[in-house]
Scaffold this motif. Structure first.
Motif, PDB file in Angstrom:
ATOM      1  N   GLY A 156      69.953  24.441  39.345  1.00 52.38           N
ATOM      2  CA  GLY A 156      68.944  23.540  40.352  1.00 52.38           C
ATOM      3  C   GLY A 156      68.021  24.532  41.106  1.00 52.38           C
ATOM      4  N   GLN A 157      68.428  25.770  41.516  1.00 50.42           N
ATOM      5  CA  GLN A 157      67.528  26.632  42.248  1.00 50.42           C
ATOM      6  C   GLN A 157      66.417  27.019  41.412  1.00 50.42           C
ATOM      7  OE1 GLN A 157      70.689  29.554  43.243  1.00 50.42           O
ATOM      8  NE2 GLN A 157      70.859  28.645  45.430  1.00 50.42           N
ATOM      9  N   ARG A 158      66.725  27.158  40.062  1.00 54.08           N
ATOM     10  CA  ARG A 158      65.493  27.586  39.219  1.00 54.08           C
ATOM     11  C   ARG A 158      64.536  26.246  38.951  1.00 54.08           C
ATOM     12  NH1 ARG A 158      69.381  29.935  34.446  1.00 54.08           N
ATOM     13  NH2 ARG A 158      70.218  31.636  35.393  1.00 54.08           N
ATOM     14  N   GLN A 159      64.983  25.287  39.032  1.00 53.91           N
ATOM     15  CA  GLN A 159      64.167  23.986  39.172  1.00 53.91           C
ATOM     16  C   GLN A 159      63.367  24.021  40.324  1.00 53.91           C
ATOM     17  OE1 GLN A 159      62.585  22.875  37.030  1.00 53.91           O
ATOM     18  NE2 GLN A 159      63.663  21.261  35.888  1.00 53.91           N
ATOM     19  N   ARG A 160      64.119  24.114  41.595  1.00 56.22           N
ATOM     20  CA  ARG A 160      63.296  24.598  42.807  1.00 56.22           C
ATOM     21  C   ARG A 160      62.070  25.416  42.772  1.00 56.22           C
ATOM     22  NH1 ARG A 160      65.869  21.784  47.345  1.00 56.22           N
ATOM     23  NH2 ARG A 160      67.952  20.812  46.611  1.00 56.22           N
ATOM     24  N   VAL A 161      62.418  26.503  42.108  1.00 57.55           N
ATOM     25  CA  VAL A 161      61.313  27.646  42.310  1.00 57.55           C
ATOM     26  C   VAL A 161      60.428  26.917  41.059  1.00 57.55           C
ATOM     27  CG1 VAL A 161      60.890  29.842  41.103  1.00 57.55           C
ATOM     28  CG2 VAL A 161      62.994  29.665  42.498  1.00 57.55           C
ATOM     29  N   ALA A 162      60.705  26.248  40.131  1.00 56.56           N
ATOM     30  CA  ALA A 162      59.478  25.730  39.131  1.00 56.56           C
ATOM     31  C   ALA A 162      58.602  24.782  39.961  1.00 56.56           C
ATOM     32  CB  ALA A 162      60.215  25.036  38.043  1.00 56.56           C
ATOM     33  N   ILE A 163      59.349  23.875  40.855  1.00 57.30           N
ATOM     34  CA  ILE A 163      58.679  22.909  41.648  1.00 57.30           C
ATOM     35  C   ILE A 163      57.561  23.675  42.465  1.00 57.30           C
ATOM     36  CG2 ILE A 163      58.592  21.134  43.330  1.00 57.30           C
ATOM     37  CD1 ILE A 163      61.347  20.215  41.802  1.00 57.30           C
ATOM     38  N   ALA A 164      58.068  24.688  43.301  1.00 53.76           N
ATOM     39  CA  ALA A 164      57.463  25.632  44.190  1.00 53.76           C
ATOM     40  C   ALA A 164      55.976  26.097  43.628  1.00 53.76           C
ATOM     41  CB  ALA A 164      58.257  26.577  44.670  1.00 53.76           C
ATOM     42  N   ARG A 165      56.260  26.664  42.284  1.00 53.83           N
ATOM     43  CA  ARG A 165      55.259  27.328  41.623  1.00 53.83           C
ATOM     44  C   ARG A 165      54.273  26.258  41.208  1.00 53.83           C
ATOM     45  NH1 ARG A 165      56.586  29.747  35.775  1.00 53.83           N
ATOM     46  NH2 ARG A 165      57.090  27.602  35.638  1.00 53.83           N
ATOM     47  N   ALA A 166      54.640  24.960  40.734  1.00 54.94           N
ATOM     48  CA  ALA A 166      53.824  23.896  40.486  1.00 54.94           C
ATOM     49  C   ALA A 166      52.820  23.379  41.524  1.00 54.94           C
ATOM     50  CB  ALA A 166      54.645  22.547  39.965  1.00 54.94           C
ATOM     51  N   ILE A 167      53.488  23.295  42.680  1.00 56.58           N
ATOM     52  CA  ILE A 167      52.613  22.890  43.900  1.00 56.58           C
ATOM     53  C   ILE A 167      51.975  24.089  44.597  1.00 56.58           C
ATOM     54  CG2 ILE A 167      54.315  21.095  44.307  1.00 56.58           C
ATOM     55  CD1 ILE A 167      55.358  22.414  46.628  1.00 56.58           C
ATOM     56  N   SER A 168      52.073  25.332  44.306  1.00 55.35           N
ATOM     57  CA  SER A 168      51.552  26.510  44.854  1.00 55.35           C
ATOM     58  C   SER A 168      50.113  26.559  45.221  1.00 55.35           C
ATOM     59  CB  SER A 168      51.883  27.768  44.224  1.00 55.35           C
ATOM     60  OG  SER A 168      51.187  27.803  42.916  1.00 55.35           O
ATOM     61  N   HIS A 169      49.347  25.719  44.368  1.00 55.21           N
ATOM     62  CA  HIS A 169      47.892  25.725  44.573  1.00 55.21           C
ATOM     63  C   HIS A 169      47.467  24.420  44.782  1.00 55.21           C
ATOM     64  CE1 HIS A 169      49.210  24.545  40.407  1.00 55.21           C
ATOM     65  NE2 HIS A 169      47.729  24.166  40.233  1.00 55.21           N
ATOM     66  N   SER A 170      48.265  23.578  45.322  1.00 50.53           N
ATOM     67  CA  SER A 170      47.942  22.232  45.949  1.00 50.53           C
ATOM     68  C   SER A 170      47.255  21.445  44.796  1.00 50.53           C
ATOM     69  CB  SER A 170      46.963  22.257  47.191  1.00 50.53           C
ATOM     70  OG  SER A 170      47.707  23.152  48.267  1.00 50.53           O
ATOM     71  N   PRO A 171      47.890  21.216  43.561  1.00 54.53           N
ATOM     72  CA  PRO A 171      47.328  20.302  42.706  1.00 54.53           C
ATOM     73  C   PRO A 171      47.024  18.800  43.170  1.00 54.53           C
ATOM     74  CG  PRO A 171      49.757  20.373  42.114  1.00 54.53           C
ATOM     75  CD  PRO A 171      49.438  21.546  43.508  1.00 54.53           C
TER      76      PRO A 171
END
Length: 571
Positions: free
Chosen positions: A454-469
């Motif tokens: 679950g923590q890995r998926q949270r990190v993946a989500i954080a990366r996905a929104i990092s550039h404000s898509p």
């Protein structure tokens, strides 16, 4: 847990691996002909407990306590003695059959080896041939399967082949370790039916390891609930679901039921009236567009066609030498909205996502992001358009670089695009991103292996929104997660969308999961959209037989209701 004769009794089991206690004082029993589900979240110790029975623990593992199998103590049994039990009397089916099947051997080779491996073993049943085993697991109408290799089979077929090999010598106990995880719902339903039939026809017992409470309700007679390496509750399946005693069991059931919502059918199997009542009482923004009149969609796909060449056909460009993975699909999603795309494996839903990301060539149609058609774009213009996309994949373990600290992982899109290159600024942004997904910003220097799923998926989500898509693509982001983790990840996505106002395309094989987060839903089959509409309409009043099939295939976390469903299907 049963009045029947006990086949297996595990008592006060401790398991240590490399000096770390993994399982503490586990006790339970399995009766002859009984299916016992061991349920719990990742790290609960359920797989380690199950695999301790046939002595298939990792190197360095030590067990203490008692494992009494059919009157024989196994806890200190030698490897030579265990070889007489493994396969012949205790067989296993694993979560990922591709790692258990030899890619260089055909199905016939695998089944023949399973038959030969215990020839002459005391207690083994009568010898069978490979074709008989195929028939036993529901593949008898496909004799050509014996000549196929694992890569030529579907996920469901591979799992059936594994089961066929496991029961080649009529074992007394079958251990199935998460055998349906991440499979689409209809394949899962068929496999569960196969396992139930095997238990009955072969007169064997089964331990079924899972984190899915719906699967437990569908297949189990008794339940063992594990948490943090300990058994916290045991009992028959009806008592556990009706009156759970432990708080943790109640939390598992609460999370499972939250994903299924009002779709729990009545015990008599007739859910139509309740569904109509639920639909009439829906008071939710999911059916109401949040975009203003005349607003342009953040993402629009029109008449999308994606074709692949059929293997073995050499006439380039010939119609019969190609197949359509996606055939004329159209969709649109606006800022602040979520579009769910649902279908079985091979329906084309992930192919659409890959085409939007530019990872799959498009045969025909348009893909517009912010009004810019991506098809045919090249160079800087294409990179600029793709910069408006964020993506969360199904398996965060394979999508996160194990060599990088978290601050580099989550800010990678910023660094690669040139939006931010200053190291201090990147660390500050990484801390903000981790905090935004409810993780400790002090974890900047941790790495992937130090995190839970679950923590890995949270990190993946954080990366996905990092550039404000502007658009977030989430491709099966919760399918392999525990039910409680699924709920928290879905809540996280909904909160982030409300804060950042991105459009989201959420891909899943589970309509109920999609219903918790989506405003609108597309249902896909064989590359085509067979139903589209608001989530409320699709869930409560489906017009397509295929949609109704998908809804009916999802096991509900209620053994009474699930039995009623099976009775309706088999009537």
């Amino acid at each position: 847990m049963s009045d029947r004769e006990v086949l297996l009794k595990v008592d006060d089991l401790d398991i240590d691996v490399a000096g770390t206690r993994i399982v503490t004082g586990a006790s339970f029993s399995v009766a002859r002909g009984e299916v016992v589900a061991i349920v719990g979240e990742s790290g609960a110790g359920k797989s380690m407990t199950a695999m301790s029975i046939p002595h298939l623990l990792p190197a360095g593992a030590e067990c203490r306590g008692s494992i009494d199998f059919d009157g024989h103590e196994l806890i200190d049994a030698s490897e030579k003695r265990m070889q007489r039990y493994r396969g012949a009397e205790i067989a296993c089916v694993y979560q990922e059959p591709m790692t258990a099947l030899n890619p260089l051997h055909t199905v016939g080779d695998f089944l023949s080896e399973a038959i030969r491996s215990h020839a002459g073993t005391a207690g083994s049943g009568a010898q069978r041939d490979p074709q008989e085993l195929l028939e036993l697991v529901g593949l008898g109408s496909h004799p050509d399967l014996l000549r196929r290799y694992p890569h030529q089979l579907s996920g469901g077929q591979r799992q059936r082949i594994m089961a066929a090999g496991a029961v080649a010598w009529k074992p007394k106990l079958l251990i199935a370790d998460e055998p349906t995880t991440a499979l689409d719902v209809t394949t899962q339903r068929n496999l569960l039916a196969m396992f139930r039939n095997l238990v009955e026809q072969e007169d064997m017992s089964m331990i079924f390891v899972t984190h899915d409470m719906g699967v437990v309700a569908d297949i189990a007679d008794s339940v063992v609930v594990m948490r943090n390496g300990s058994v916290v509750e045991t009992g028959d399946v009806f008592s556990i679901f009706a009156e759970p005693e432990h708080e943790y069991t109640r939390s598992l059931l609460s999370a499972a039921r939250a994903l299924h919502g009002a779709e729990m059918i009545s015990a008599d199997g007739d859910g139509a009236a309740s569904r109509e009542a639920d639909a009439a009482s829906v008071d939710s923004p999911i059916a109401v567009p949040r975009h203003g009149a005349g607003a342009a969609p953040a993402l629009e796909v029109r008449d999308l066609t994606i074709e692949y060449r059929r293997s073995g056909l050499r006439r380039k460009g010939s119609p019969e030498g190609r197949r359509a993975a996606v055939d004329g699909a159209s969709l649109q999603v606006f800022s602040g909205e979520t579009l769910g795309i649902v279908g079985e494996s091979g329906s084309g839903k992930s192919t659409i996502a890959r085409s939007i990301l530019g990872l799959t060539p498009v045969t025909g149609g348009t893909i517009s992001i912010g009004g810019v058609d991506m098809v045919g774009l090249r160079g800087r213009a294409r990179r600029r358009a793709l910069g408006k996309l964020g993506v969360v994949f199904q398996d965060p373990t394979s999508s996160l670089d194990p060599s990088l600290p978290l601050w580099k992982v989550v800010t990678e899109p910023l660094w690669r695009s040139g939006m931010l290159r200053d190291q201090r600024a990147l660390r500050r942004r990484a801390a903000e991103l981790l905090e935004s997904v409810d993780m400790d910003p002090g974890w900047l220097h941790r790495r992937r292996h130090e995190l839970s799923g679950g923590q890995r998926q949270r990190v993946a989500i954080a990366r996905a929104i990092s550039h404000s898509p502007d658009v977030l693509l989430a491709d099966e982001p919760t399918s392999a997660l525990d039910v409680t983790v699924q709920v928290t990840v879905l809540d996280l996505l909904a909160r982030l969308q409300k804060e950042l106002d991105f459009a989201c395309v959420f891909i899943s094989h589970d309509l109920y999961v999609v219903s918790t987060i989506s405003d609108h839903v597309l249902v896909m089959k064989d590359g085509q959209i067979v139903e589209a509409g608001s989530t409320a309409d699709v869930i409560h009043n489906p017009t397509s037989d295929y949609t109704r099939t998908l809804l009916g295939a999802i096991p509900v976390p209620d053994p009474v209701a699930q039995k009623a469903r099976r009775d309706v299907v088999t009537a």
